[in-house]
Write a protein that holds these residues in place. Structure first.
Motif, PDB file in Angstrom:
ATOM      1  N   CYS A 197       0.446  -8.175   0.038  1.00  0.00           N
ATOM      2  CA  CYS A 197       0.058  -8.982  -0.865  1.00  0.00           C
ATOM      3  C   CYS A 197       1.105  -9.928  -1.505  1.00  0.00           C
ATOM      4  O   CYS A 197       2.068  -9.268  -2.235  1.00  0.00           O
ATOM      5  CB  CYS A 197      -0.377  -8.012  -2.360  1.00  0.00           C
ATOM      6  SG  CYS A 197      -2.011  -7.117  -1.742  1.00  0.00           S
ATOM      7  N   ALA A 198       1.187 -11.113  -0.994  1.00  0.00           N
ATOM      8  CA  ALA A 198       2.254 -11.954  -1.369  1.00  0.00           C
ATOM      9  C   ALA A 198       2.422 -12.171  -2.619  1.00  0.00           C
ATOM     10  O   ALA A 198       3.707 -11.964  -3.373  1.00  0.00           O
ATOM     11  CB  ALA A 198       1.990 -13.449  -0.669  1.00  0.00           C
ATOM     12  N   GLU A 199       1.263 -12.201  -3.442  1.00  0.00           N
ATOM     13  CA  GLU A 199       1.150 -12.826  -4.971  1.00  0.00           C
ATOM     14  C   GLU A 199       0.793 -11.485  -5.580  1.00  0.00           C
ATOM     15  O   GLU A 199       0.236 -10.731  -5.280  1.00  0.00           O
ATOM     16  CB  GLU A 199       0.475 -14.122  -5.144  1.00  0.00           C
ATOM     17  CG  GLU A 199       0.649 -15.147  -4.358  1.00  0.00           C
ATOM     18  CD  GLU A 199       2.102 -15.646  -4.513  1.00  0.00           C
ATOM     19  OE1 GLU A 199       2.524 -15.450  -5.796  1.00  0.00           O
ATOM     20  OE2 GLU A 199       2.551 -16.262  -3.802  1.00  0.00           O
ATOM     21  N   PHE A 200       1.256 -11.446  -6.872  1.00  0.00           N
ATOM     22  CA  PHE A 200       1.096 -10.511  -7.908  1.00  0.00           C
ATOM     23  C   PHE A 200      -0.442 -10.395  -8.344  1.00  0.00           C
ATOM     24  O   PHE A 200      -0.744  -9.105  -8.266  1.00  0.00           O
ATOM     25  CB  PHE A 200       1.987 -10.627  -9.079  1.00  0.00           C
ATOM     26  CG  PHE A 200       3.372 -10.533  -8.886  1.00  0.00           C
ATOM     27  CD1 PHE A 200       3.831 -10.271  -7.893  1.00  0.00           C
ATOM     28  CD2 PHE A 200       4.003 -11.191  -9.882  1.00  0.00           C
ATOM     29  CE1 PHE A 200       5.302 -10.267  -7.605  1.00  0.00           C
ATOM     30  CE2 PHE A 200       5.344 -11.317  -9.682  1.00  0.00           C
ATOM     31  CZ  PHE A 200       6.164 -10.850  -8.661  1.00  0.00           C
ATOM     32  N   LEU A 201      -0.972 -11.227  -8.558  1.00  0.00           N
ATOM     33  CA  LEU A 201      -2.655 -10.927  -8.628  1.00  0.00           C
ATOM     34  C   LEU A 201      -3.478 -10.564  -7.491  1.00  0.00           C
ATOM     35  O   LEU A 201      -4.152  -9.478  -7.906  1.00  0.00           O
ATOM     36  CB  LEU A 201      -3.364 -12.395  -9.066  1.00  0.00           C
ATOM     37  CG  LEU A 201      -3.013 -13.070 -10.323  1.00  0.00           C
ATOM     38  CD1 LEU A 201      -3.715 -14.597 -10.315  1.00  0.00           C
ATOM     39  CD2 LEU A 201      -3.967 -12.334 -11.569  1.00  0.00           C
ATOM     40  N   GLU A 202      -3.069 -10.668  -6.466  1.00  0.00           N
ATOM     41  CA  GLU A 202      -3.538 -10.031  -5.219  1.00  0.00           C
ATOM     42  C   GLU A 202      -3.145  -8.751  -5.163  1.00  0.00           C
ATOM     43  O   GLU A 202      -4.044  -7.764  -4.948  1.00  0.00           O
ATOM     44  CB  GLU A 202      -2.945 -10.786  -4.015  1.00  0.00           C
ATOM     45  CG  GLU A 202      -3.471 -10.259  -2.633  1.00  0.00           C
ATOM     46  CD  GLU A 202      -2.725 -10.899  -1.493  1.00  0.00           C
ATOM     47  OE1 GLU A 202      -3.161 -10.644  -0.270  1.00  0.00           O
ATOM     48  OE2 GLU A 202      -1.972 -11.949  -1.591  1.00  0.00           O
ATOM     49  N   ALA A 203      -1.920  -8.479  -5.562  1.00  0.00           N
ATOM     50  CA  ALA A 203      -1.365  -6.693  -5.385  1.00  0.00           C
ATOM     51  C   ALA A 203      -2.274  -6.139  -6.474  1.00  0.00           C
ATOM     52  O   ALA A 203      -2.670  -4.958  -6.376  1.00  0.00           O
ATOM     53  CB  ALA A 203       0.199  -6.901  -5.707  1.00  0.00           C
ATOM     54  N   ALA A 204      -2.462  -6.766  -7.928  1.00  0.00           N
ATOM     55  CA  ALA A 204      -3.140  -5.950  -8.859  1.00  0.00           C
ATOM     56  C   ALA A 204      -4.435  -5.614  -8.408  1.00  0.00           C
ATOM     57  O   ALA A 204      -5.069  -4.661  -8.754  1.00  0.00           O
ATOM     58  CB  ALA A 204      -2.926  -6.684 -10.225  1.00  0.00           C
ATOM     59  N   ALA A 205      -5.086  -6.817  -7.852  1.00  0.00           N
ATOM     60  CA  ALA A 205      -6.547  -6.630  -7.323  1.00  0.00           C
ATOM     61  C   ALA A 205      -6.706  -5.508  -6.380  1.00  0.00           C
ATOM     62  O   ALA A 205      -7.391  -4.683  -6.340  1.00  0.00           O
ATOM     63  CB  ALA A 205      -7.002  -7.982  -6.670  1.00  0.00           C
ATOM     64  N   LEU A 206      -5.616  -5.497  -5.369  1.00  0.00           N
ATOM     65  CA  LEU A 206      -5.716  -4.336  -4.617  1.00  0.00           C
ATOM     66  C   LEU A 206      -5.479  -2.862  -5.115  1.00  0.00           C
ATOM     67  O   LEU A 206      -5.937  -2.026  -4.781  1.00  0.00           O
ATOM     68  CB  LEU A 206      -4.668  -4.576  -3.211  1.00  0.00           C
ATOM     69  CG  LEU A 206      -4.427  -3.392  -2.426  1.00  0.00           C
ATOM     70  CD1 LEU A 206      -5.550  -3.094  -1.641  1.00  0.00           C
ATOM     71  CD2 LEU A 206      -3.219  -3.610  -1.547  1.00  0.00           C
ATOM     72  N   GLY A 207      -4.530  -2.732  -6.043  1.00  0.00           N
ATOM     73  CA  GLY A 207      -4.280  -1.604  -6.837  1.00  0.00           C
ATOM     74  C   GLY A 207      -5.459  -1.223  -7.598  1.00  0.00           C
ATOM     75  O   GLY A 207      -5.780   0.076  -7.310  1.00  0.00           O
ATOM     76  N   GLY A 212       2.283  -4.120 -12.244  1.00  0.00           N
ATOM     77  CA  GLY A 212       1.677  -3.078 -13.028  1.00  0.00           C
ATOM     78  C   GLY A 212       1.233  -3.456 -14.246  1.00  0.00           C
ATOM     79  O   GLY A 212       0.273  -2.797 -14.951  1.00  0.00           O
ATOM     80  N   THR A 213       1.870  -4.430 -15.206  1.00  0.00           N
ATOM     81  CA  THR A 213       1.195  -5.145 -16.409  1.00  0.00           C
ATOM     82  C   THR A 213      -0.264  -5.495 -16.194  1.00  0.00           C
ATOM     83  O   THR A 213      -1.094  -5.275 -17.073  1.00  0.00           O
ATOM     84  CB  THR A 213       2.263  -6.123 -16.963  1.00  0.00           C
ATOM     85  OG1 THR A 213       3.410  -5.555 -17.108  1.00  0.00           O
ATOM     86  CG2 THR A 213       1.477  -6.496 -18.168  1.00  0.00           C
ATOM     87  N   GLN A 214      -0.430  -6.290 -15.094  1.00  0.00           N
ATOM     88  CA  GLN A 214      -1.648  -6.807 -14.962  1.00  0.00           C
ATOM     89  C   GLN A 214      -2.747  -5.760 -14.400  1.00  0.00           C
ATOM     90  O   GLN A 214      -3.997  -5.654 -15.081  1.00  0.00           O
ATOM     91  CB  GLN A 214      -1.630  -8.014 -13.712  1.00  0.00           C
ATOM     92  CG  GLN A 214      -1.100  -9.171 -13.980  1.00  0.00           C
ATOM     93  CD  GLN A 214      -0.869 -10.141 -12.862  1.00  0.00           C
ATOM     94  OE1 GLN A 214      -1.217 -10.008 -11.561  1.00  0.00           O
ATOM     95  NE2 GLN A 214      -0.072 -11.095 -13.005  1.00  0.00           N
ATOM     96  N   LEU A 215      -2.365  -4.770 -13.656  1.00  0.00           N
ATOM     97  CA  LEU A 215      -3.186  -3.641 -13.467  1.00  0.00           C
ATOM     98  C   LEU A 215      -3.428  -2.779 -14.602  1.00  0.00           C
ATOM     99  O   LEU A 215      -4.861  -2.408 -14.915  1.00  0.00           O
ATOM    100  CB  LEU A 215      -2.640  -2.988 -12.188  1.00  0.00           C
ATOM    101  CG  LEU A 215      -3.347  -1.476 -11.943  1.00  0.00           C
ATOM    102  CD1 LEU A 215      -4.558  -2.147 -11.258  1.00  0.00           C
ATOM    103  CD2 LEU A 215      -2.869  -0.862 -10.456  1.00  0.00           C
ATOM    104  N   MET A 216      -2.648  -2.628 -15.582  1.00  0.00           N
ATOM    105  CA  MET A 216      -2.991  -1.918 -16.746  1.00  0.00           C
ATOM    106  C   MET A 216      -4.071  -2.906 -17.485  1.00  0.00           C
ATOM    107  O   MET A 216      -4.832  -2.091 -18.180  1.00  0.00           O
ATOM    108  CB  MET A 216      -1.804  -1.732 -17.620  1.00  0.00           C
ATOM    109  CG  MET A 216      -0.766  -0.494 -17.099  1.00  0.00           C
ATOM    110  SD  MET A 216       0.518   0.149 -18.229  1.00  0.00           S
ATOM    111  CE  MET A 216       1.623  -1.186 -18.134  1.00  0.00           C
TER     112      MET A 216
END
Length: 496
Positions: free
Chosen positions: A448-458, A488-492
């Motif tokens: 996941c290149a970008e953080f929004l994408e990574a948080a969505a996957l998380g 982590g902040t976005q996922l929280m």
């Protein structure tokens, strides 16, 4: 430019200006010089960093970069290596006015020359070991100051620690994290050195292992006659450097610590249970720390060795010092971005999620840190979001990075966090290439290149119960020297 390696002769009321004042080391040095009575000003970018809180506690307002910051009463300018005299207006004005300037590492060296100073060095573990050492010196109440490369909880959420018995009028000890990059630590004046580990790193400056090893040897040879090198006997690079130092400087006292050490600091690992990692060393007996990982037990062992050796130097071998050290170990709760628990939440199924942020950005640090989490959090499924730091390091250690995530259950790889100091072609190695390489060693790897994408996957990975193997829930770890802590902040926020 009027370059100097000496601070003003009298620090009280001397106006010192910091360029890049929000840097962790810079903010820590601000605390040291502010305590000495200097008048501090500083400039930096507008973006808020965690060091802003430290500066605000000292009543320092951060100024934008400007030639006007260099007023006629400025006695010295200290600047971060992130800024260049060729294009920074503060430094250009200092040059025009012939105001003495010095790099942060040189200023730290000047401070170290005023004390009985101990440098903590190594490719891994510098910050935690410095934090532990400062915590133990406070516990035994030696007159001391410590400076770490991050906020340390037991330092009162500060980068520095000053013991109650410290005064500028009497002999005191100074323990500081010292950095190998560009041989910055050669400006330090060590009486004792802790050496945690030596491996290939900073490939933009040290192309080969021999290059970085040579820097550590040169640093350790700065020790005075009969100075002490406290080194990790379990780490091949540290052992090799210690041997080379002994060949060049037969007078240097080698003090080993670790499982393979002989003597007072031979380490024996104990059980991991109820949030404590137990161990013992002959110097103080059985003890424990509350931070995860065998690597942190070794860091604690190094801090114990330094503290005990300083007690011998100070001839303050009070009857209770062992209990004070044990109490200090238990009070240590880590530091900012060092296995830092940043929050907790619940999954949609009601299971716990512990969010941890860690600065580990070298394959060895990643591997040992995750092994520590696996032992400490046995009942938790581990998800790691990793952002590699610098193209040169990623390319040079690609295979090592790829094989370092074995203790994680799910791995998310972000794009590489580049450095302004390198001129790498981003197409030669990418986060996606690292993810592909990691799939050769791990079944569950996602790019996941970008953080929004990574948080969505998380969020998606947390939708289902963690399973019978991990009944307690999830450990979501953001790891690396970049800014992927934002995942982590976005996922929280999503879970709330």
């Amino acid at each position: 430019m009027n370059h100097t390696r000496e601070l003003p002769a009298t620090l009280r009321d001397a106006h010192i200006h910091f360029v890049g004042i929000k840097g962790t080391g810079m903010a820590a040095l601000v605390e040291i010089l502010d305590a000495a009575g200097a008048k501090i000003t500083g400039s930096d970018v507008a973006e808020r960093f965690y060091t802003d809180e430290i500066l605000e506690r000292h009543g320092i307002s951060v100024l934008p970069f400007s030639a006007g910051n260099i007023t006629d009463d400025v006695k010295c300018v200290i600047y971060s290596s992130a800024y260049s005299p060729s294009n920074n207006p503060d430094l250009q004005e200092a040059d025009r006015k012939n105001v003495p300037v010095m790099l942060y590492s040189e200023a730290l060296g000047a401070v170290s020359a005023l004390s009985y100073s101990c440098g903590v060095c190594g490719v891994h573990g510098k910050t935690t070991t410095t934090g532990l050492a400062g915590t133990l010196l406070k516990a035994v109440n030696l007159p001391a100051q410590a400076l770490a490369g991050s906020v340390i909880t037991s330092f009162g959420n500060s980068c520095t620690m000053t013991t109650p018995t410290f005064t500028h009028e009497v002999k005191h000890y100074f323990v500081a994290e010292t950095c190998e990059y560009q041989r910055h630590f050669l400006a330090f004046h060590p009486q004792k050195i802790i050496l945690t580990a030596v491996e290939s790193d900073h490939q933009d400056y040290y192309p080969t292992y021999e290059d970085i090893r040579s820097a550590f040897v040169d640093y350790c040879c700065l020790l005075p006659e009969h100075g002490q090198l406290i080194y990790c006997a379990d780490e091949a690079g540290a052992v090799e450097v210690a041997g080379l130092v002994k060949e060049r400087r037969g007078d240097v006292q080698l003090v080993p610590y670790g499982e393979k050490a002989d003597g007072d600091y031979r380490l024996s690992f104990g059980t991991v249970e109820k949030g404590l990692h137990r161990f013992s060393v002959p110097a103080i007996g059985e003890c424990a720390i509350g931070v995860p990982g065998d690597h942190n037990v070794r860091n604690a062992c190094a801090a114990i060795a330094l503290c005990c050796e300083l007690l011998k130097t100070d001839r303050k071998n009070c009857a209770d010092f062992k209990e004070f050290i044990k109490s200090g170990l238990l009070s240590f709760a880590g530091g900012k971005r060092r296995s830092e628990i940043v929050g907790r939440a619940k999954t949609p199924a009601g299971q716990d999620v512990i969010f941890i942020d860690d600065y580990g950005h070298h394959p060895t640090a990643i591997k040992t840190t995750l092994e520590g989490y696996r032992a400490f959090y046995r009942d938790y499924k581990i998800i790691v979001d990793f952002m590699s730091h610098t193209y040169t390091r990623t390319a040079a250690l690609l295979d090592e990075f790829a094989s370092s995530f074995s203790c994680a259950d799910e791995v998310i790889i972000n794009k590489i966090y580049g450095s302004a100091r390198e001129h790498a072609d981003a197409t030669t190695v990418t986060g996606e290439i690292l993810a592909e390489k990691t799939r050769q060693h791990h079944q569950h790897v996602h790019y996941c290149a970008e953080f929004l994408e990574a948080a969505a996957l998380g969020q998606k990975l947390l939708q289902q119960p963690s399973g019978d193997t991990y009944p307690s829930g999830y450990l979501f770890v953001t790891m690396g020297a970049g800014d992927n802590w934002k995942v982590g902040t976005q996922l929280m926020e999503k879970l709330k």
